[in-house]
Design a protein around this motif. Sequence first.
Motif, short mmCIF file in Angstrom:
data_model
loop_
_atom_site.label_atom_id
_atom_site.label_comp_id
_atom_site.label_asym_id
_atom_site.label_seq_id
_atom_site.Cartn_x
_atom_site.Cartn_y
_atom_site.Cartn_z
N ASP A 47 0.92 -1.33 -0.04
CA ASP A 47 0.04 -0.12 0.01
C ASP A 47 0.96 1.17 0.01
O ASP A 47 2.13 1.06 -0.42
N ASP A 48 0.49 2.38 0.49
CA ASP A 48 1.25 3.53 0.40
C ASP A 48 1.99 4.02 2.00
O ASP A 48 2.31 4.71 2.21
N THR A 49 2.33 2.78 2.49
CA THR A 49 3.04 2.88 3.80
C THR A 49 4.37 3.72 3.44
O THR A 49 4.61 4.81 4.14
N LEU A 50 5.19 3.26 2.32
CA LEU A 50 6.57 3.86 2.13
C LEU A 50 6.43 5.12 1.86
O LEU A 50 6.96 6.15 2.40
N SER A 51 5.41 5.78 1.13
CA SER A 51 5.30 6.97 0.58
C SER A 51 5.06 7.87 1.82
O SER A 51 5.39 8.99 1.90
#
Length: 326
Positions: A47-51
Amino acid sequence: MATVSVIIPVYNEGEGIENLVYELNTYFRDETRFTTEIIFVNDGSTDDTLSKLKHAEHIYYTYKVISFSRNFGSHAALRAGILNAKGDYITFMYADLQDPLSLVSRLFDEIISKEIDIAWAFRKTTTAGTSERLFSAAYATLMRKYAVSNFPKKGFDIVMFSRKVKRCLDKNIEANSSVFIQILSLGFKQTGITYDKRIRLVGKSKWTLAKKVKLLIDSFVAFSFAPIRLVSFVGISFFVLGVLWSGYIIFRKIVFDDLASGWPALLSILMVGFGVTNISLGIIAEYLWRTLDASRKRPVFVIDEFIEGALTPVDSNNRVLLDAKL
């Protein structure tokens, strides 16, 4: 001033990152006994965890973001964090914040006041369901009896340790193993505190049944000879029973000659025999596979991206200096 490295593994925690960073900034803004390094380990999130970690405002602590090339598991994430930690003391936290951030300060005080190398946070109460509590209790009982005698009854998720312990762990980065039991078995001076685990406010747990079973197998294979001894015991037991049964059959045949031969008895013996053999081979195969896996020396984790951020300058009232954010 001492530095504490806090390792936080994250996997598909996008919806909770904003709250996590807010809580970290709020808590460590007022912590003056030590400086804080937060190490986020992104365990192959899809998902967008890193972003969100990249664009979050990390203000009152230095930070690192380690991103794996794929999902390697929470223990691999913890090991990557330990390897890259620069703090004098190292501890773990989790993105769901079921374990209060105050444990970092409590564990630090425990280690400093008692001049020891390892401090554990043992769960006094938990919000887990009945099935999870039963699994944890069974796991703890088995580990205490067959692997590590000082394994706590109610389990643990949090530990703080010194750089002396870190050096031992860095020299022995084990695949398919439990970093917690490895720390327990090192033999350094240890102590513990208790705490109440909180309910999870955001997202859902990634601690699936498959991961629990893998941890159970990993723990036994890596830290106990009990499975191999069980194979030997079962083999010897069936050998003795087979000899006694054979003697009984011969005796009845010679003296009374009243035993009728038949395929049901033979089939039962074969099923029991082959069942025990296959179970034994399966246990032995687990050891052989892990020996092969270790001999190939494949990496326990692969880092795809590494981001490091400095402490954001603040004034005497803990207000962020504008120039630092421009």
